[in-house]
Design a protein around this motif. Sequence first.
Motif, PDB file in Angstrom:
ATOM      1  N   VAL A 129     -23.586  67.287 -36.643  1.00 54.58           N
ATOM      2  CA  VAL A 129     -23.371  66.822 -35.406  1.00 54.58           C
ATOM      3  C   VAL A 129     -23.743  65.353 -35.309  1.00 54.58           C
ATOM      4  CG1 VAL A 129     -24.545  66.376 -33.114  1.00 54.58           C
ATOM      5  CG2 VAL A 129     -24.389  68.840 -34.131  1.00 54.58           C
ATOM      6  N   LEU A 130     -22.521  64.557 -35.011  1.00 53.97           N
ATOM      7  CA  LEU A 130     -22.799  63.006 -34.918  1.00 53.97           C
ATOM      8  C   LEU A 130     -23.119  62.539 -33.712  1.00 53.97           C
ATOM      9  CD1 LEU A 130     -19.380  62.407 -36.969  1.00 53.97           C
ATOM     10  CD2 LEU A 130     -21.336  62.496 -37.816  1.00 53.97           C
ATOM     11  N   SER A 131     -23.996  62.130 -33.328  1.00 51.64           N
ATOM     12  CA  SER A 131     -24.534  61.796 -32.084  1.00 51.64           C
ATOM     13  C   SER A 131     -24.785  60.133 -31.934  1.00 51.64           C
ATOM     14  CB  SER A 131     -25.905  62.465 -32.021  1.00 51.64           C
ATOM     15  OG  SER A 131     -26.608  62.013 -30.577  1.00 51.64           O
ATOM     16  N   SER A 132     -24.720  59.646 -30.975  1.00 47.80           N
ATOM     17  CA  SER A 132     -24.636  58.045 -30.573  1.00 47.80           C
ATOM     18  C   SER A 132     -25.834  58.125 -29.588  1.00 47.80           C
ATOM     19  CB  SER A 132     -23.432  57.312 -30.116  1.00 47.80           C
ATOM     20  OG  SER A 132     -23.711  56.280 -29.684  1.00 47.80           O
ATOM     21  N   SER A 133     -26.445  56.961 -29.726  1.00 53.69           N
ATOM     22  CA  SER A 133     -27.637  56.701 -28.904  1.00 53.69           C
ATOM     23  C   SER A 133     -27.176  55.560 -27.742  1.00 53.69           C
ATOM     24  CB  SER A 133     -28.894  55.965 -29.579  1.00 53.69           C
ATOM     25  OG  SER A 133     -29.681  56.766 -30.503  1.00 53.69           O
ATOM     26  N   THR A 134     -25.955  55.307 -27.625  1.00 54.41           N
ATOM     27  CA  THR A 134     -25.449  54.303 -26.618  1.00 54.41           C
ATOM     28  C   THR A 134     -25.637  54.705 -25.289  1.00 54.41           C
ATOM     29  OG1 THR A 134     -23.328  53.280 -25.500  1.00 54.41           O
ATOM     30  CG2 THR A 134     -23.189  55.757 -26.365  1.00 54.41           C
ATOM     31  N   SER A 135     -26.247  53.750 -24.610  1.00 54.66           N
ATOM     32  CA  SER A 135     -26.517  53.818 -23.258  1.00 54.66           C
ATOM     33  C   SER A 135     -25.182  53.718 -22.080  1.00 54.66           C
ATOM     34  CB  SER A 135     -27.784  52.709 -22.740  1.00 54.66           C
ATOM     35  OG  SER A 135     -27.054  51.613 -22.956  1.00 54.66           O
ATOM     36  N   CYS A 136     -24.478  53.276 -22.533  1.00 51.54           N
ATOM     37  CA  CYS A 136     -23.323  53.100 -21.474  1.00 51.54           C
ATOM     38  C   CYS A 136     -21.889  53.212 -22.083  1.00 51.54           C
ATOM     39  CB  CYS A 136     -23.331  51.687 -20.967  1.00 51.54           C
ATOM     40  SG  CYS A 136     -24.587  51.491 -19.641  1.00 51.54           S
ATOM     41  N   LEU A 137     -21.814  53.120 -23.246  1.00 50.96           N
ATOM     42  CA  LEU A 137     -20.540  53.181 -23.830  1.00 50.96           C
ATOM     43  C   LEU A 137     -19.809  54.814 -23.838  1.00 50.96           C
ATOM     44  CD1 LEU A 137     -21.037  50.848 -27.018  1.00 50.96           C
ATOM     45  CD2 LEU A 137     -19.738  50.166 -24.854  1.00 50.96           C
ATOM     46  N   LEU A 138     -18.495  54.802 -23.368  1.00 52.57           N
ATOM     47  CA  LEU A 138     -18.011  56.146 -22.998  1.00 52.57           C
ATOM     48  C   LEU A 138     -17.702  56.676 -24.402  1.00 52.57           C
ATOM     49  CD1 LEU A 138     -15.299  55.664 -20.238  1.00 52.57           C
ATOM     50  CD2 LEU A 138     -17.896  56.523 -19.873  1.00 52.57           C
ATOM     51  N   PRO A 139     -17.814  58.163 -24.476  1.00 47.17           N
ATOM     52  CA  PRO A 139     -17.736  58.776 -25.748  1.00 47.17           C
ATOM     53  C   PRO A 139     -16.314  58.785 -26.102  1.00 47.17           C
ATOM     54  CG  PRO A 139     -19.279  60.127 -24.403  1.00 47.17           C
ATOM     55  CD  PRO A 139     -18.717  59.126 -23.631  1.00 47.17           C
ATOM     56  N   SER A 140     -15.292  58.685 -25.052  1.00 53.16           N
ATOM     57  CA  SER A 140     -13.993  58.697 -25.713  1.00 53.16           C
ATOM     58  C   SER A 140     -13.626  57.405 -26.209  1.00 53.16           C
ATOM     59  CB  SER A 140     -13.079  58.960 -24.353  1.00 53.16           C
ATOM     60  OG  SER A 140     -13.493  57.866 -23.284  1.00 53.16           O
TER      61      SER A 140
END
Length: 297
Positions: free
Chosen positions: A96-107
């Motif tokens: 699984v590739l996961s981001s901790s971003t708080s606002c940036l859209l996954p798309s």
Amino acid sequence: MLFASGGFKVKLYDIGQQQVTNALEKIRKEMKFLEQSGSLKGSLGAEEQLSLISGCLNIQEAVEGAMHIQECVPENLELKKKIFTQLDQIVDDKVVLSSSTSCLLPSKVFAGLAHVKQCIVAHPVNPPYYVPLVELVPHPKTAPMTVDRTYALMQKIGQSPVRVMKEIDGFALNRLQYAVISEAWRLVEEGIVSPSDLDLVMSDGLGMRYAFIGPLETMHLNAEGMLSYCDRYSEGMQHVLKTFGPIPDFSGATVEKVNQAMCVKVPSDPEHLAARRQWRDECLLRLAKLKRQMQSQ
């Protein structure tokens, strides 16, 4: 620290050796403190957990054999895309590739990746060791299994995952937080309440309830159920909501006013800010212990 508390082997990767060294030293210090205070998470002791954590400067070495990769680089879209493009070229079809971003859209973060079905945002809340919420936000092409696996993993390490069904700017937490900040700013800007009193409205008012129940359950309990609450208060709520002003620009005289008030309470030099953050974290630690005790009763 959280992944190690769940018994998982963890590799920290960074491009700078000093970053890795500093992180490992800080983790050792934190875990020893938590163990001494009886607040260390998981069933393993501090030394056992520390033995699970290592650092490296080679991204391929870092992700070899990984089941979950949690990206935690600064909130910069191009930097995050660069990292995930690198990962996309070296990972298998299972991790699984996961981001901790708080606002940036996954798309946007995961645009064009071959392994997009394995990609998800898992946004933790600062400081995550004491605040358990994790927002899970899928890319439109994220596989349901990716969401389910990440949800189960976060639960296993003691976090409280929530599923955000589809991407939206700010996700759920920051949309709520920004709505509160926006109205708080307007109330100060219009001279309705002072900055220090405004913070008291939350810390000694709404925040007391919200530490244990959310706004929807608050409504439910403040009348004879939700239907009763809406029947009783909806007209008043609509009247107040229509008086809300435009989005503040967070500049000018109000910034100076708020900054002055905040600096009276906490001077903005690094030493005072660090001390106050440590006090905040100790408060959150005690609150987390209290919540666990109450939930087990």
